[in-house]
Motif scaffolding. Sequence first.
Motif, PDB file in Angstrom:
ATOM      1  N   PHE A  38     -11.865  21.028   0.100  1.00  0.00           N
ATOM      2  CA  PHE A  38     -12.226  20.235  -1.064  1.00  0.00           C
ATOM      3  C   PHE A  38     -13.134  19.090  -0.626  1.00  0.00           C
ATOM      4  N   SER A  39     -13.875  18.568  -1.581  1.00  0.00           N
ATOM      5  CA  SER A  39     -14.781  17.446  -1.342  1.00  0.00           C
ATOM      6  C   SER A  39     -14.334  16.269  -2.191  1.00  0.00           C
ATOM      7  N   ALA A  40     -14.386  15.086  -1.604  1.00  0.00           N
ATOM      8  CA  ALA A  40     -13.976  13.887  -2.339  1.00  0.00           C
ATOM      9  C   ALA A  40     -14.670  12.669  -1.745  1.00  0.00           C
ATOM     10  N   ALA A  41     -14.800  11.646  -2.582  1.00  0.00           N
ATOM     11  CA  ALA A  41     -15.393  10.385  -2.149  1.00  0.00           C
ATOM     12  C   ALA A  41     -14.315   9.310  -2.098  1.00  0.00           C
ATOM     13  N   HIS A  42     -14.582   8.271  -1.299  1.00  0.00           N
ATOM     14  CA  HIS A  42     -13.667   7.134  -1.249  1.00  0.00           C
ATOM     15  C   HIS A  42     -14.352   5.962  -0.551  1.00  0.00           C
ATOM     16  N   ARG A  43     -13.675   4.856  -0.580  1.00  0.00           N
ATOM     17  CA  ARG A  43     -14.125   3.661   0.134  1.00  0.00           C
ATOM     18  C   ARG A  43     -12.897   3.076   0.829  1.00  0.00           C
ATOM     19  N   LEU A  44     -13.000   2.865   2.124  1.00  0.00           N
ATOM     20  CA  LEU A  44     -11.912   2.219   2.832  1.00  0.00           C
ATOM     21  C   LEU A  44     -12.003   0.722   2.583  1.00  0.00           C
ATOM     22  N   HIS A  45     -11.062   0.239   1.784  1.00  0.00           N
ATOM     23  CA  HIS A  45     -11.081  -1.164   1.385  1.00  0.00           C
ATOM     24  C   HIS A  45      -9.666  -1.582   0.994  1.00  0.00           C
ATOM     25  N   ASN A  46      -9.208  -2.658   1.579  1.00  0.00           N
ATOM     26  CA  ASN A  46      -7.899  -3.208   1.241  1.00  0.00           C
ATOM     27  C   ASN A  46      -8.120  -4.469   0.418  1.00  0.00           C
ATOM     28  N   PRO A  47      -7.747  -4.446  -0.861  1.00  0.00           N
ATOM     29  CA  PRO A  47      -8.018  -5.591  -1.736  1.00  0.00           C
ATOM     30  C   PRO A  47      -7.288  -6.871  -1.314  1.00  0.00           C
ATOM     31  N   SER A  48      -6.288  -6.756  -0.481  1.00  0.00           N
ATOM     32  CA  SER A  48      -5.583  -7.964  -0.033  1.00  0.00           C
ATOM     33  C   SER A  48      -6.277  -8.643   1.144  1.00  0.00           C
ATOM     34  N   LEU A  49      -7.349  -8.035   1.645  1.00  0.00           N
ATOM     35  CA  LEU A  49      -8.126  -8.619   2.737  1.00  0.00           C
ATOM     36  C   LEU A  49      -9.449  -9.138   2.198  1.00  0.00           C
ATOM     37  N   SER A  50     -10.038 -10.069   2.932  1.00  0.00           N
ATOM     38  CA  SER A  50     -11.361 -10.582   2.541  1.00  0.00           C
ATOM     39  C   SER A  50     -12.416  -9.516   2.802  1.00  0.00           C
ATOM     40  N   ASP A  51     -13.592  -9.695   2.195  1.00  0.00           N
ATOM     41  CA  ASP A  51     -14.689  -8.762   2.437  1.00  0.00           C
ATOM     42  C   ASP A  51     -15.037  -8.706   3.913  1.00  0.00           C
ATOM     43  N   GLU A  52     -14.994  -9.856   4.575  1.00  0.00           N
ATOM     44  CA  GLU A  52     -15.318  -9.906   6.006  1.00  0.00           C
ATOM     45  C   GLU A  52     -14.296  -9.120   6.823  1.00  0.00           C
ATOM     46  N   VAL A 123      -3.237   1.591  -2.585  1.00  0.00           N
ATOM     47  CA  VAL A 123      -3.127   2.304  -1.312  1.00  0.00           C
ATOM     48  C   VAL A 123      -4.528   2.574  -0.781  1.00  0.00           C
ATOM     49  N   VAL A 124      -4.773   2.186   0.460  1.00  0.00           N
ATOM     50  CA  VAL A 124      -6.071   2.428   1.096  1.00  0.00           C
ATOM     51  C   VAL A 124      -6.188   3.924   1.368  1.00  0.00           C
ATOM     52  N   SER A 125      -7.298   4.511   0.990  1.00  0.00           N
ATOM     53  CA  SER A 125      -7.471   5.966   1.029  1.00  0.00           C
ATOM     54  C   SER A 125      -7.858   6.488   2.417  1.00  0.00           C
ATOM     55  N   THR A 126      -7.066   6.123   3.411  1.00  0.00           N
ATOM     56  CA  THR A 126      -7.269   6.652   4.761  1.00  0.00           C
ATOM     57  C   THR A 126      -6.825   8.105   4.818  1.00  0.00           C
ATOM     58  N   THR A 127      -7.210   8.788   5.859  1.00  0.00           N
ATOM     59  CA  THR A 127      -6.766  10.170   6.056  1.00  0.00           C
ATOM     60  C   THR A 127      -5.251  10.242   6.119  1.00  0.00           C
ATOM     61  N   GLU A 128      -4.634   9.258   6.789  1.00  0.00           N
ATOM     62  CA  GLU A 128      -3.175   9.241   6.905  1.00  0.00           C
ATOM     63  C   GLU A 128      -2.509   9.130   5.532  1.00  0.00           C
ATOM     64  N   ASN A 129      -3.003   8.212   4.699  1.00  0.00           N
ATOM     65  CA  ASN A 129      -2.426   8.049   3.364  1.00  0.00           C
ATOM     66  C   ASN A 129      -2.734   9.246   2.465  1.00  0.00           C
ATOM     67  N   LEU A 130      -3.873   9.868   2.681  1.00  0.00           N
ATOM     68  CA  LEU A 130      -4.203  11.085   1.936  1.00  0.00           C
ATOM     69  C   LEU A 130      -3.225  12.207   2.313  1.00  0.00           C
ATOM     70  N   ALA A 131      -2.894  12.306   3.600  1.00  0.00           N
ATOM     71  CA  ALA A 131      -1.920  13.309   4.050  1.00  0.00           C
ATOM     72  C   ALA A 131      -0.552  13.051   3.425  1.00  0.00           C
ATOM     73  N   VAL A 132      -0.139  11.780   3.332  1.00  0.00           N
ATOM     74  CA  VAL A 132       1.138  11.438   2.701  1.00  0.00           C
ATOM     75  C   VAL A 132       1.113  11.836   1.224  1.00  0.00           C
ATOM     76  N   PHE A 133       0.014  11.521   0.548  1.00  0.00           N
ATOM     77  CA  PHE A 133      -0.126  11.894  -0.867  1.00  0.00           C
ATOM     78  C   PHE A 133       0.008  13.403  -1.051  1.00  0.00           C
ATOM     79  N   ILE A 134      -0.707  14.167  -0.228  1.00  0.00           N
ATOM     80  CA  ILE A 134      -0.673  15.625  -0.347  1.00  0.00           C
ATOM     81  C   ILE A 134       0.731  16.147  -0.060  1.00  0.00           C
TER      82      ILE A 134
END
Length: 139
Positions: A38-52, A123-134
């Motif tokens: 499958f193909s999917a898009a995402h952005r690794l971003h944690n809203p509780s952290l600053s942009d930096e 939830v940050v869409s890392t491969t690890e979290n994607l595996a947990v979701f699946i």
Amino acid sequence: MDIKIGDILSSVREASLQEEQRIQRAERTCLITRVEHFSAAHRLHNPSLSDEENRAIFGKCNHINGHGHNYTLETTLKGKIDPRTGMVMNLVDLKAAIHEAVMKPLDHRNIDQDVAYFKDNGVVSTTENLAVFIWEQLR
């Protein structure tokens, strides 16, 4: 009537061997694997952290517009082979379960925006979290 000990022992051995073979067939286990893409898009971003902090941790994967991947999912089941059907699970049923639980919610989607598990829970869409979701979807 003559009863020969050798004939009795031979019959007992044969019956014992047949029973052992029946038990082995009934208890055989096997691994079956179904591969999907499958193909999917995402952005690794944690809203509780600053942009930096996000840029420092996730680098180019934190790009504001996100990015996409072509994923390969290998689903493996281990189980006893049903002596009646010769299967651990019908592969048609496994394919349908994967389609419903994984392909429908993820294929050609933006994981962060289209999948409630990630969107609503931060939830940050890392491969690890994607595996947990699946894993949770397929249980």
